[in-house]
Each structure stands twice: as C-alpha cells, then as structure tokens.
Design a protein around this motif. Structure first.
Motif, short mmCIF file in Angstrom:
data_model
loop_
_atom_site.label_atom_id
_atom_site.label_comp_id
_atom_site.label_asym_id
_atom_site.label_seq_id
_atom_site.Cartn_x
_atom_site.Cartn_y
_atom_site.Cartn_z
N UNK A 1 66.42 16.47 -31.79
CA UNK A 1 66.79 16.52 -33.20
C UNK A 1 68.27 16.17 -33.38
N UNK A 2 69.13 16.69 -32.53
CA UNK A 2 70.56 16.37 -32.63
C UNK A 2 70.82 14.89 -32.41
N UNK A 3 70.14 14.29 -31.45
CA UNK A 3 70.32 12.86 -31.19
C UNK A 3 69.85 12.04 -32.39
N UNK A 4 68.70 12.39 -32.94
CA UNK A 4 68.16 11.65 -34.08
C UNK A 4 69.09 11.73 -35.29
N UNK A 5 69.59 12.92 -35.56
CA UNK A 5 70.42 13.11 -36.75
C UNK A 5 71.82 12.54 -36.58
N UNK A 6 72.36 12.61 -35.37
CA UNK A 6 73.75 12.21 -35.15
C UNK A 6 73.92 10.75 -34.71
N UNK A 7 72.92 10.23 -33.98
CA UNK A 7 73.12 8.94 -33.32
C UNK A 7 72.23 7.81 -33.86
N UNK A 8 71.35 8.10 -34.79
CA UNK A 8 70.50 7.06 -35.37
C UNK A 8 70.88 6.90 -36.84
N UNK A 9 71.67 5.91 -37.20
CA UNK A 9 72.10 5.73 -38.59
C UNK A 9 70.92 5.61 -39.55
N UNK A 10 70.96 6.39 -40.62
CA UNK A 10 69.92 6.34 -41.64
C UNK A 10 68.76 7.27 -41.39
N UNK A 11 68.65 7.83 -40.18
CA UNK A 11 67.48 8.67 -39.88
C UNK A 11 67.47 9.94 -40.72
N UNK A 12 68.62 10.58 -40.89
CA UNK A 12 68.67 11.83 -41.65
C UNK A 12 68.19 11.63 -43.08
N UNK A 13 68.62 10.54 -43.73
CA UNK A 13 68.18 10.27 -45.10
C UNK A 13 66.69 9.99 -45.16
N UNK A 14 66.18 9.24 -44.18
CA UNK A 14 64.75 8.94 -44.16
C UNK A 14 63.93 10.20 -43.94
N UNK A 15 64.41 11.09 -43.10
CA UNK A 15 63.70 12.33 -42.84
C UNK A 15 63.67 13.21 -44.09
N UNK A 16 64.79 13.30 -44.79
CA UNK A 16 64.82 14.09 -46.02
C UNK A 16 63.87 13.52 -47.06
N UNK A 17 63.83 12.20 -47.18
CA UNK A 17 62.94 11.57 -48.16
C UNK A 17 61.47 11.83 -47.82
N UNK A 18 61.14 11.74 -46.54
CA UNK A 18 59.77 11.98 -46.10
C UNK A 18 59.30 13.37 -46.48
N UNK A 19 60.10 14.39 -46.20
CA UNK A 19 59.67 15.75 -46.46
C UNK A 19 59.79 16.12 -47.94
N UNK A 20 60.69 15.50 -48.68
CA UNK A 20 60.74 15.71 -50.12
C UNK A 20 59.46 15.19 -50.77
N UNK A 21 58.98 14.03 -50.33
CA UNK A 21 57.74 13.49 -50.88
C UNK A 21 56.56 14.37 -50.51
N UNK A 22 56.57 14.90 -49.28
CA UNK A 22 55.50 15.81 -48.86
C UNK A 22 55.50 17.08 -49.69
N UNK A 23 56.68 17.63 -49.94
CA UNK A 23 56.81 18.85 -50.73
C UNK A 23 56.31 18.61 -52.15
N UNK A 24 56.65 17.46 -52.71
CA UNK A 24 56.20 17.13 -54.06
C UNK A 24 54.68 17.05 -54.12
N UNK A 25 54.07 16.48 -53.08
CA UNK A 25 52.62 16.41 -53.04
C UNK A 25 51.98 17.77 -52.98
#
Length: 218
Positions: free
Chosen positions: A112-136
């Motif tokens: 998780x630390x590697x994904x969030x810190x070392x993959x540009x854009x991953x954190x935003x994509x992850x937040x969007x994914x779970x926000x859409x899931x929560x809305x559903x």
C-alpha cells in the motif's frame, strides 16, 4: 496468471506504472487461492490487508441481528475490496467469501505504501474507485428503504450491469451474467417477485432472458 502490475492495470486502465515497480509489487502482493465457500475475512475481524480479485468472484455480506445474511455486492476481477477496514484499522462490518474457486492479490501495508507513494496518480484513482462503489451502495440502501419493488429491482439490475455487463452487440444488447437469487438479494426482494419483474421487463422488450444470465439494453 497476470503479474501484480497487470492485475492493477486491469482495474485502472488509464494509469501507467513506473517500470521500476513491477518486481517490487510482485514480491509485495502475493497471490492467494480461495476454494468456493472459503471465508477470506470474517465480520468483526480487522484485516491486515485489502485485496484485488484476479479470478473468480467474492461475495461481501453481513449478518443481521436475526442471523440472516445480506449481500452488499459481488466482487469480480479486476475489482478491489476491503479497503475501509484495512485503512481504518477497525473491525470489518462484513465478511468476504469466495462464491466460486477464486484467486486474489493480497495488498498489505508495505504494498500500500509503495502504491500510494511511488505510483503517480494511483491515490486519486483509488479514491475515485471507492467513492463510486460507496455511491452505488448508498443507492441500494435507499432503494431498500424507500423505493417500490420495481424501482429496487431496477437499481439492483443497474448495479450488476455496471459491474459485469459485456460490450454491446450490433443491436445494442449487452450480456449480463446474473442469477435471480443475486438480484433478489441485492434488491431485498423475493425470488418470486424478481422472476415476475424479469418476465415483465422481457415482455416490454427491455431485456432478454437466457440460460445463466440475461441480455440488457441501456
């Protein structure tokens, strides 16, 4: 079997990972097989990881006070699940169990630390994914409490279509693998009611029933 990065890219096709991450994530995200019926984590347990479905299907469900199980969602490849309990460190509100023989990638704290810190854009994509899931899930909750049976059926059908529907054919039909039992659980309706609603929708030309699923137009 896909690599860890390939599995993640299938979930986030717009992201391009740094080339240096592949070997690191392969070591940090082990693949785990689950036979049908196996519980991955229990309701009330504090998971030490969250997960990415590589193959098969995971059912997220929780036990009500009367002991009955209510299904939150069916998670199929390449979707992620279990993030809320992992991030908060609190006991999970639901259990996750394999519907069929399945395989998941385990994403613990180091990955998780590697994904969030070392993959540009991953954190935003992850937040969007779970926000859409929560809305559903909120739509389903609202449907269960306030909407008519037909409206609840429509919400459940749309959610399954968003998760599973295949590409449209030349006539605009999309194949959807879903059972009456799944629709009944998601919509909080009886199977008999769902059967009646499916037959009515077919008569109106809004869907086509077939063995193992149905075809829909949206």
């Amino acid at each position: 079997m896909p690599t860890a990065v390939q599995a993640l890219c299938a979930n986030f096709p717009d992201l391009t990972p740094p080339a240096t991450l592949a070997l690191r994530l392969e070591a940090l995200m082990p693949s785990r097989r689950l036979p049908a019926g196996r519980v991955l984590f229990a309701q009330g347990q504090s998971p030490s990881a969250f997960y990415l479905v590589e193959d098969g299907e995971i059912e997220a469900r929780f036990a009500a006070l009367d002991g009955r199980m209510s299904v939150l969602e069916h998670v199929r490849a390449p979707r992620l699940f279990g993030l809320a309990a992992f991030i908060s460190g609190k006991p999970s509100r639901y259990e996750a169990a394999a519907v069929s023989d399945s395989r998941v990638r385990v994403i613990g704290a180091p990955a998780y630390r590697v994904l969030m810190d070392d993959w540009p854009g991953f954190a935003r994509a992850l937040m969007r994914e779970f926000a859409e899931r929560f809305e559903g899930n909120l739509r389903l909750l609202e449907a269960a409490r306030h909407l008519s049976a037909a409206e609840r059926f429509g919400v459940a059908l749309r959610q399954l279509a968003d998760e599973r529907a295949g590409p449209s054919d030349a006539e605009g039909w999309q194949a959807l693998r879903a059972t009456q039992a799944e629709l009944a659980q998601l919509a909080h309706l009886s199977r008999q009611t769902v059967n009646q609603l499916l037959r009515a929708a077919q008569a109106e030309g809004r869907l086509r029933l077939r063995y193992g699923g149905l075809d829909i137009r949206r």
